[in-house]
Write an enzyme that holds these catalytic residues in place. Structure first.
Site, PDB file in Angstrom:
ATOM      1  CE  LYS A  18     -16.236   0.000  -6.104  1.00  0.00           C
ATOM      2  NZ  LYS A  18     -15.086  -0.791  -6.257  1.00  0.00           N
ATOM      3  CE  LYS A  86     -11.396  -4.303  -8.793  1.00  0.00           C
ATOM      4  NZ  LYS A  86     -12.194  -3.720  -7.721  1.00  0.00           N
TER       5      LYS A  86
END
Length: 137
Positions: A18, A86
């Site tokens: 990811k 983030k």
């Protein structure tokens, strides 16, 4: 549900994949933003530029989906700047774990951070074009 799951390896591997995806997307957004900025500064019609770039190796989903919105300075959220920031923080900490330097990712992280600090955190991550100084909202 309804999606194909791909086993990436031992525990934690999916999170790393990811993070790798976030790198590829962020750097692609940065490249498209800079390419459009140069073309627009030179007076090239953005629709023509996007069509030509899309016919070659520069073709990407980012160019196809976000190129027009960057050219139009429309940053309606799909994936928000603050969320990509983030995720790029996860990239940075993962890279540090492996003692790996990712200078381009670090640079894009800094630009996302600047956007958040300037109040653009809820715009689409293609608003990276604003942080690059090539366009304004």
């Amino acid at each position: 549900m309804g999606k194909t799951i791909t086993h990436c390896g031992p525990s934690g591997s999916g999170q790393i994949v990811k993070a790798c995806n976030q790198i590829a997307v962020a750097l692609n957004i940065a490249g498209v933003a800079e390419a459009l900025a140069l073309g627009l500064a030179a007076g090239i019609d953005p629709d023509i530029m996007i069509r030509v770039l899309g016919g070659g190796l520069a073709q990407s989903r980012v160019l196809e989906l976000r190129g027009p919105t960057m050219a139009q300075k429309t940053f309606t959220p799909g994936f928000r700047v603050r969320l990509h920031l983030k995720d790029m923080g996860i990239v940075r900490s993962t890279a540090a774990t492996y003692q790996l330097q990712l200078p381009f990712s670090d640079l894009v992280y800094q630009h996302f951070q600047t956007l958040v600090e300037q109040g653009y955190g809820d715009l689409d991550h293609s608003a990276l074009a604003i942080s690059l100084g090539h366009t304004s909202r």
